[in-house]
Design a protein around this motif. Structure first.
Motif, PDB file in Angstrom:
ATOM      1  N   ARG A  25      -8.293 -26.630  11.496  1.00 48.94           N
ATOM      2  CA  ARG A  25      -8.678 -27.862  12.196  1.00 48.94           C
ATOM      3  C   ARG A  25      -8.499 -29.066  11.269  1.00 48.94           C
ATOM      4  NH1 ARG A  25      -8.410 -25.880  16.896  1.00 48.94           N
ATOM      5  NH2 ARG A  25     -10.012 -24.451  17.606  1.00 48.94           N
ATOM      6  N   ALA A  26      -8.901 -28.914  10.021  1.00 44.35           N
ATOM      7  CA  ALA A  26      -8.761 -30.015   9.072  1.00 44.35           C
ATOM      8  C   ALA A  26      -7.289 -30.351   8.817  1.00 44.35           C
ATOM      9  CB  ALA A  26      -9.455 -29.660   7.758  1.00 44.35           C
ATOM     10  N   ALA A  27      -6.419 -29.357   8.992  1.00 40.45           N
ATOM     11  CA  ALA A  27      -4.988 -29.572   8.775  1.00 40.45           C
ATOM     12  C   ALA A  27      -4.286 -30.117  10.006  1.00 40.45           C
ATOM     13  CB  ALA A  27      -4.325 -28.269   8.347  1.00 40.45           C
ATOM     14  N   GLY A  28      -5.018 -30.251  11.118  1.00 39.71           N
ATOM     15  CA  GLY A  28      -4.428 -30.868  12.298  1.00 39.71           C
ATOM     16  C   GLY A  28      -4.274 -29.988  13.515  1.00 39.71           C
ATOM     17  N   MET A  29      -4.837 -28.767  13.514  1.00 46.26           N
ATOM     18  CA  MET A  29      -4.713 -27.927  14.701  1.00 46.26           C
ATOM     19  C   MET A  29      -5.606 -28.448  15.810  1.00 46.26           C
ATOM     20  SD  MET A  29      -5.198 -23.795  15.229  1.00 46.26           S
ATOM     21  CE  MET A  29      -7.007 -23.811  15.121  1.00 46.26           C
ATOM     22  N   PRO A  30      -5.051 -28.760  16.990  1.00 43.82           N
ATOM     23  CA  PRO A  30      -5.873 -29.235  18.102  1.00 43.82           C
ATOM     24  C   PRO A  30      -6.629 -28.088  18.762  1.00 43.82           C
ATOM     25  CG  PRO A  30      -3.587 -29.102  18.773  1.00 43.82           C
ATOM     26  CD  PRO A  30      -3.621 -28.739  17.307  1.00 43.82           C
ATOM     27  N   ALA A  31      -7.407 -28.410  19.777  1.00 40.75           N
ATOM     28  CA  ALA A  31      -8.192 -27.399  20.481  1.00 40.75           C
ATOM     29  C   ALA A  31      -8.070 -27.624  21.985  1.00 40.75           C
ATOM     30  CB  ALA A  31      -9.652 -27.455  20.049  1.00 40.75           C
ATOM     31  N   THR A  32      -7.086 -27.007  22.573  1.00 37.49           N
ATOM     32  CA  THR A  32      -6.923 -27.091  24.018  1.00 37.49           C
ATOM     33  C   THR A  32      -8.105 -26.411  24.694  1.00 37.49           C
ATOM     34  OG1 THR A  32      -4.509 -27.097  23.863  1.00 37.49           O
ATOM     35  CG2 THR A  32      -5.463 -26.371  25.964  1.00 37.49           C
ATOM     36  N   PRO A  33      -8.769 -27.067  25.651  1.00 37.03           N
ATOM     37  CA  PRO A  33      -9.892 -26.424  26.347  1.00 37.03           C
ATOM     38  C   PRO A  33      -9.454 -25.116  27.009  1.00 37.03           C
ATOM     39  CG  PRO A  33      -9.840 -28.771  26.826  1.00 37.03           C
ATOM     40  CD  PRO A  33      -8.563 -28.459  26.102  1.00 37.03           C
ATOM     41  N   LEU A  34     -10.351 -24.146  26.993  1.00 34.29           N
ATOM     42  CA  LEU A  34     -10.041 -22.850  27.590  1.00 34.29           C
ATOM     43  C   LEU A  34      -9.649 -23.005  29.055  1.00 34.29           C
ATOM     44  CD1 LEU A  34      -9.969 -19.766  27.288  1.00 34.29           C
ATOM     45  CD2 LEU A  34     -12.414 -19.737  27.832  1.00 34.29           C
ATOM     46  N   GLU A  35     -10.281 -23.952  29.761  1.00 29.26           N
ATOM     47  CA  GLU A  35      -9.954 -24.178  31.160  1.00 29.26           C
ATOM     48  C   GLU A  35      -8.477 -24.561  31.338  1.00 29.26           C
ATOM     49  OE1 GLU A  35     -14.327 -24.998  30.657  1.00 29.26           O
ATOM     50  OE2 GLU A  35     -12.477 -25.447  29.559  1.00 29.26           O
ATOM     51  N   VAL A  36      -7.957 -25.343  30.405  1.00 31.15           N
ATOM     52  CA  VAL A  36      -6.557 -25.775  30.501  1.00 31.15           C
ATOM     53  C   VAL A  36      -5.620 -24.590  30.257  1.00 31.15           C
ATOM     54  CG1 VAL A  36      -4.796 -27.253  29.475  1.00 31.15           C
ATOM     55  CG2 VAL A  36      -7.102 -28.146  29.863  1.00 31.15           C
ATOM     56  N   THR A  37      -5.927 -23.799  29.239  1.00 30.94           N
ATOM     57  CA  THR A  37      -5.098 -22.621  28.965  1.00 30.94           C
ATOM     58  C   THR A  37      -5.084 -21.685  30.162  1.00 30.94           C
ATOM     59  OG1 THR A  37      -5.678 -22.766  26.614  1.00 30.94           O
ATOM     60  CG2 THR A  37      -4.709 -20.706  27.366  1.00 30.94           C
ATOM     61  N   ALA A  38      -6.267 -21.428  30.738  1.00 25.35           N
ATOM     62  CA  ALA A  38      -6.353 -20.528  31.884  1.00 25.35           C
ATOM     63  C   ALA A  38      -5.590 -21.079  33.084  1.00 25.35           C
ATOM     64  CB  ALA A  38      -7.820 -20.304  32.250  1.00 25.35           C
ATOM     65  N   ALA A  39      -5.722 -22.376  33.342  1.00 23.40           N
ATOM     66  CA  ALA A  39      -5.029 -22.980  34.483  1.00 23.40           C
ATOM     67  C   ALA A  39      -3.521 -22.899  34.310  1.00 23.40           C
ATOM     68  CB  ALA A  39      -5.473 -24.430  34.643  1.00 23.40           C
ATOM     69  N   ASP A  40      -3.041 -23.159  33.109  1.00 24.76           N
ATOM     70  CA  ASP A  40      -1.601 -23.131  32.871  1.00 24.76           C
ATOM     71  C   ASP A  40      -1.040 -21.712  32.958  1.00 24.76           C
ATOM     72  OD1 ASP A  40      -1.685 -25.847  32.579  1.00 24.76           O
ATOM     73  OD2 ASP A  40      -1.502 -25.846  30.395  1.00 24.76           O
ATOM     74  N   VAL A  41      -1.800 -20.729  32.486  1.00 23.72           N
ATOM     75  CA  VAL A  41      -1.354 -19.337  32.600  1.00 23.72           C
ATOM     76  C   VAL A  41      -1.361 -18.898  34.056  1.00 23.72           C
ATOM     77  CG1 VAL A  41      -1.961 -16.946  32.048  1.00 23.72           C
ATOM     78  CG2 VAL A  41      -2.002 -18.682  30.258  1.00 23.72           C
ATOM     79  N   LEU A  42      -2.360 -19.327  34.817  1.00 21.24           N
ATOM     80  CA  LEU A  42      -2.428 -18.989  36.237  1.00 21.24           C
ATOM     81  C   LEU A  42      -1.206 -19.530  36.977  1.00 21.24           C
ATOM     82  CD1 LEU A  42      -4.089 -17.785  38.599  1.00 21.24           C
ATOM     83  CD2 LEU A  42      -5.170 -20.038  38.839  1.00 21.24           C
ATOM     84  N   ILE A  43      -0.848 -20.794  36.712  1.00 17.79           N
ATOM     85  CA  ILE A  43       0.321 -21.402  37.355  1.00 17.79           C
ATOM     86  C   ILE A  43       1.587 -20.654  36.969  1.00 17.79           C
ATOM     87  CG2 ILE A  43       1.764 -23.472  37.407  1.00 17.79           C
ATOM     88  CD1 ILE A  43      -0.859 -25.084  37.047  1.00 17.79           C
ATOM     89  N   TRP A  44       1.756 -20.400  35.657  1.00 21.13           N
ATOM     90  CA  TRP A  44       2.947 -19.693  35.174  1.00 21.13           C
ATOM     91  C   TRP A  44       3.056 -18.305  35.790  1.00 21.13           C
ATOM     92  CZ3 TRP A  44       2.231 -15.419  31.721  1.00 21.13           C
ATOM     93  CH2 TRP A  44       3.433 -14.803  31.315  1.00 21.13           C
ATOM     94  N   ASP A  45       1.937 -17.575  35.848  1.00 21.40           N
ATOM     95  CA  ASP A  45       1.955 -16.211  36.365  1.00 21.40           C
ATOM     96  C   ASP A  45       2.340 -16.201  37.843  1.00 21.40           C
ATOM     97  OD1 ASP A  45       1.581 -13.405  36.138  1.00 21.40           O
ATOM     98  OD2 ASP A  45      -0.454 -13.575  36.972  1.00 21.40           O
ATOM     99  N   ARG A  46       1.850 -17.155  38.591  1.00 20.85           N
ATOM    100  CA  ARG A  46       2.185 -17.219  40.011  1.00 20.85           C
ATOM    101  C   ARG A  46       3.633 -17.642  40.215  1.00 20.85           C
ATOM    102  NH1 ARG A  46      -3.523 -19.854  42.333  1.00 20.85           N
ATOM    103  NH2 ARG A  46      -4.654 -17.851  42.430  1.00 20.85           N
ATOM    104  N   GLU A  47       4.105 -18.562  39.391  1.00 17.57           N
ATOM    105  CA  GLU A  47       5.496 -19.014  39.517  1.00 17.57           C
ATOM    106  C   GLU A  47       6.483 -17.897  39.235  1.00 17.57           C
ATOM    107  OE1 GLU A  47       5.766 -22.352  36.896  1.00 17.57           O
ATOM    108  OE2 GLU A  47       5.168 -23.794  38.439  1.00 17.57           O
ATOM    109  N   ARG A  48       6.116 -16.959  38.363  1.00 14.45           N
ATOM    110  CA  ARG A  48       7.031 -15.853  38.048  1.00 14.45           C
ATOM    111  C   ARG A  48       6.862 -14.672  39.006  1.00 14.45           C
ATOM    112  NH1 ARG A  48       4.879 -12.181  33.047  1.00 14.45           N
ATOM    113  NH2 ARG A  48       2.701 -12.019  33.705  1.00 14.45           N
TER     114      ARG A  48
END
Length: 318
Positions: free
Chosen positions: A274-297
């Motif tokens: 984190r101190a070196a610059g790693m961001p923290a995407t909210p878990l809700e965003v990761t889950a939503a994006d995986v859900l969209i990707w999984d349905r699209e495929r």
């Protein structure tokens, strides 16, 4: 910067290349040319095969950094370093939490936690739960021995996001979206750490840009979460409702998605990253994006988790 990526067309490597291109870096990809051939048409490609030791295409050119996503065996890493020599400024190696000793781990452990003894595995076929971690230790040692202060090690935890081939997080996203009673062969209070592939990529590219040496954990999300909380988050994102039903652990395979017996190993510190610059995407965003990707495929069959029939049988007994 000019960055050479060894393996950059599948999941983690793909995310790293995406991020690097967005940051304006010049990328060269090295691989067999069999995966993701349609990706990154604007990027220079060098063909070769790490399994057979074919690095001929890398004997010309120089780069500010190399990002090694695909090194599994120490001979692969040593061969790459031998061919590249001083024609790369920094060598960043993607390692794993499997390098750590499996006993005596405390919650909040950092990158100085004792590692396992290194092992020189001779072939990919030999890598299993007993040899994968020690082989990665040997790879880390080879990089640091060759490049010293120009070496960087990134140790991701479980990586999640679109294009994930492991099904470990995707299983829970898809299952939670279906709603209803959900069989969990473990404790809902188990801590779990996943890192969004895009956060991992941002860390890698930032470390290279900053010429930062050392070892870094890539873990997330920002706020601690339990496995039960993760499943409920996935359901909330999908607009469904779930009832988590613990079932006997013996009813599942040893590598059931995200279920782990060693809880402290799921509570490692991300402070240095984190101190070196790693961001923290909210878990809700990761889950939503995986859900969209999984349905699209088209939601293809998953290789992990319970089948619908297996789960029905377990729930009928619970």
């Amino acid at each position: 910067m000019k960055i050479l990526v060894l393996g950059g067309t599948s999941f983690v490597g793909r995310a790293i290349v995406d991020d690097a291109l967005r940051q304006g870096h010049e990328i060269t990809l090295f691989g067999r040319g069999k995966t993701g051939v349609e990706l990154f048409p604007e990027v220079e490609r060098r063909l070769g095969d790490r399994a057979s030791g074919d690095y001929e295409s890398l004997r010309q050119g120089s780069w500010d950094a190399v990002v090694d996503v695909s090194g599994l065996l120490v001979r692969q890493v040593e061969a790459a370093a031998e061919v590249l020599g001083e024609r790369v400024g920094r060598y960043l190696f993607i390692s794993s939490h499997a390098v750590y000793a499996q006993s005596g781990v405390l919650p909040g452990s950092d990158e100085d936690t004792p590692r396992r003894e290194p092992v020189r595995a001779d072939s990919v076929e030999e890598l299993d739960n007993d040899t994968y971690g020690p082989s990665k230790v040997a790879c880390e040692d080879a990089v640091t021995a060759r490049y010293g202060a120009r070496a960087t090690i990134v140790r991701p935890g479980k990586v999640a996001g679109p294009h994930d081939p492991s099904d470990m997080f995707t299983y829970w996203v898809r299952r939670a979206a279906q709603g209803g009673r959900v069989a969990l062969p473990g404790d809902p209070e188990q801590p779990v750490q996943i890192v969004d592939s895009r956060d991992l990529a941002r860390l890698v590219v930032q470390l290279v840009a900053d010429h930062r040496p050392g070892a870094f954990h890539a873990v997330g999300p920002a706020e601690p979460v339990t496995l039960g909380g993760l499943i409920e988050t996935c359901a909330r994102v999908a607009g469904s409702a779930v009832e988590i039903v613990p079932v006997p652990p013996g009813s599942a395979t040893p590598l059931f998605p995200l279920v782990r017996a060693d809880w402290p190993a799921q509570q490692r510190s991300a402070a240095r990253a984190r101190a070196a610059g790693m961001p923290a995407t909210p878990l809700e965003v990761t889950a939503a994006d995986v859900l969209i990707w999984d349905r699209e495929r088209g939601e293809p069959p998953l290789r992990r988790g319970f089948s619908a029939a297996q789960e029905r049988e377990l729930l009928a007994r619970s």
